[in-house]
Write a protein that holds these residues in place. Structure first.
Motif, PDB file in Angstrom:
ATOM      1  N   ALA A  76       0.887  -1.275  -0.035  1.00  0.00           N
ATOM      2  CA  ALA A  76      -0.009  -0.025   0.109  1.00  0.00           C
ATOM      3  C   ALA A  76       0.768   1.155  -0.072  1.00  0.00           C
ATOM      4  N   ARG A  77       1.950   1.245   0.815  1.00  0.00           N
ATOM      5  CA  ARG A  77       2.936   2.597   0.960  1.00  0.00           C
ATOM      6  C   ARG A  77       3.257   2.644  -0.483  1.00  0.00           C
ATOM      7  N   ALA A  78       4.111   1.774  -1.165  1.00  0.00           N
ATOM      8  CA  ALA A  78       4.623   1.894  -2.314  1.00  0.00           C
ATOM      9  C   ALA A  78       3.701   2.178  -3.370  1.00  0.00           C
ATOM     10  N   TYR A  79       2.343   1.766  -3.397  1.00  0.00           N
ATOM     11  CA  TYR A  79       1.226   2.222  -4.517  1.00  0.00           C
ATOM     12  C   TYR A  79       1.111   3.635  -4.129  1.00  0.00           C
ATOM     13  N   GLU A  80       0.904   4.071  -2.859  1.00  0.00           N
ATOM     14  CA  GLU A  80       0.685   5.476  -2.751  1.00  0.00           C
ATOM     15  C   GLU A  80       1.841   6.224  -3.432  1.00  0.00           C
ATOM     16  N   LEU A  84      -3.466   5.289  -6.002  1.00  0.00           N
ATOM     17  CA  LEU A  84      -4.169   5.244  -4.734  1.00  0.00           C
ATOM     18  C   LEU A  84      -5.349   4.123  -5.060  1.00  0.00           C
ATOM     19  N   ASP A  85      -5.815   3.559  -6.020  1.00  0.00           N
ATOM     20  CA  ASP A  85      -7.058   2.671  -5.947  1.00  0.00           C
ATOM     21  C   ASP A  85      -6.450   1.413  -5.534  1.00  0.00           C
ATOM     22  N   LEU A  86      -4.973   1.046  -6.178  1.00  0.00           N
ATOM     23  CA  LEU A  86      -4.359  -0.226  -5.738  1.00  0.00           C
ATOM     24  C   LEU A  86      -4.026  -0.237  -4.188  1.00  0.00           C
ATOM     25  N   ALA A  87      -3.536   0.914  -3.867  1.00  0.00           N
ATOM     26  CA  ALA A  87      -3.351   1.200  -2.143  1.00  0.00           C
ATOM     27  C   ALA A  87      -4.509   0.866  -1.316  1.00  0.00           C
ATOM     28  N   GLU A  88      -5.641   1.471  -1.858  1.00  0.00           N
ATOM     29  CA  GLU A  88      -6.924   1.142  -1.113  1.00  0.00           C
ATOM     30  C   GLU A  88      -7.453  -0.139  -1.138  1.00  0.00           C
ATOM     31  N   ARG A  89      -7.044  -0.799  -2.422  1.00  0.00           N
ATOM     32  CA  ARG A  89      -7.518  -2.317  -2.235  1.00  0.00           C
ATOM     33  C   ARG A  89      -6.581  -3.169  -1.267  1.00  0.00           C
ATOM     34  N   GLU A  90      -5.147  -2.852  -1.066  1.00  0.00           N
ATOM     35  CA  GLU A  90      -4.604  -3.448  -0.131  1.00  0.00           C
ATOM     36  C   GLU A  90      -5.073  -3.089   1.278  1.00  0.00           C
TER      37      GLU A  90
END
Length: 160
Positions: A71-75, A80-86
Motif C-alpha cells: 500500500a505504501r509503495a502504491y501510494e 491510490l486505487d491499488l493502495a486502497e485495495r491493499e
C-alpha cells in the motif's frame, strides 16, 4: 473455534453475501494456510491436522505486513486505487488477528520478558525475542519491538 475453521466459516458467509473482494482475500488466506501445511508435511512432520493456530497467526501477520508495504509503495507511485485495495485486504485479515497490544502493554511485556529470561545485555536479545514470540505472536509487531528490546537491554547493561 480454531483459526482455520473461523476463516472457512467467514469464507462461506462471504460467498453467500456475494462479497467478491472479501471472498478473494479469504481465499488468499486459505491458500497461504494450505501452503504452510504442505511445507510442514514436506519437512517430515507427521502432524495430521496441518499447521497450528500460532502458525496461522504468523501467516496472517506476514500477510498484513506485506500488504502494508505494498500500500505504501502504491501510494508513492500514485496508484491510490491499488493502495486502497491493499488496505481493504488488511482489514479482512486483521479480523482474524488478536487485538494488538497498546504501547504501554508492549513495554511492560518487554520488561517482563527481560526479567523472566534473566537477560542482562544485548547478547541476550535472542532469548528475550524468543520469549516474546512464544507469548505474543500476532499481538505485536516484532519489527518494531526489536529496537525497543535492544534499547531496554542497553539501558539494563549500562546500569540505568
Amino acid at each position: 473455534m480454531d483459526m482455520r475453521s473461523r476463516v472457512n466459516t467467514a469464507l462461506k458467509q462471504a460467498m453467500k453475501d456475494k462479497a467478491a473482494e472479501r471472498v478473494s482475500t479469504l481465499r488468499l488466506i486459505n491458500a497461504a494456510i494450505k501452503d504452510k501445511d504442505i511445507a510442514t508435511r514436506g519437512a517430515g512432520s507427521e502432524e495430521a491436522n496441518g499447521c497450528s493456530d500460532a502458525e496461522v497467526l504468523e501467516i496472517l501477520g506476514k500477510m498484513t505486513k506485506q500488504r502494508k508495504e505494498s500500500a505504501r509503495a502504491y501510494e508513492e507511485g500514485g496508484r491510490l486505487d491499488l493502495a486502497e485495495r491493499e488496505r481493504l485486504e488488511i482489514a479482512v485479515i486483521e479480523e482474524f488477528l488478536p487485538k494488538q497490544l497498546e504501547d504501554d502493554e508492549v513495554v511492560a511485556a518487554i520488561k517482563a520478558a527481560i526479567s523472566s529470561t534473566g537477560a542482562e545485555s544485548i547478547r541476550d536479545m535472542g532469548k528475550v525475542m524468543g520469549e516474546l514470540k512464544s507469548r505474543y505472536t500476532g499481538r505485536m509487531d516484532f519489527g518494531t519491538v526489536g529496537p525497543m528490546v535492544k534499547d531496554q537491554l542497553c539501558k539494563a547493561s549500562n546500569g540505568g
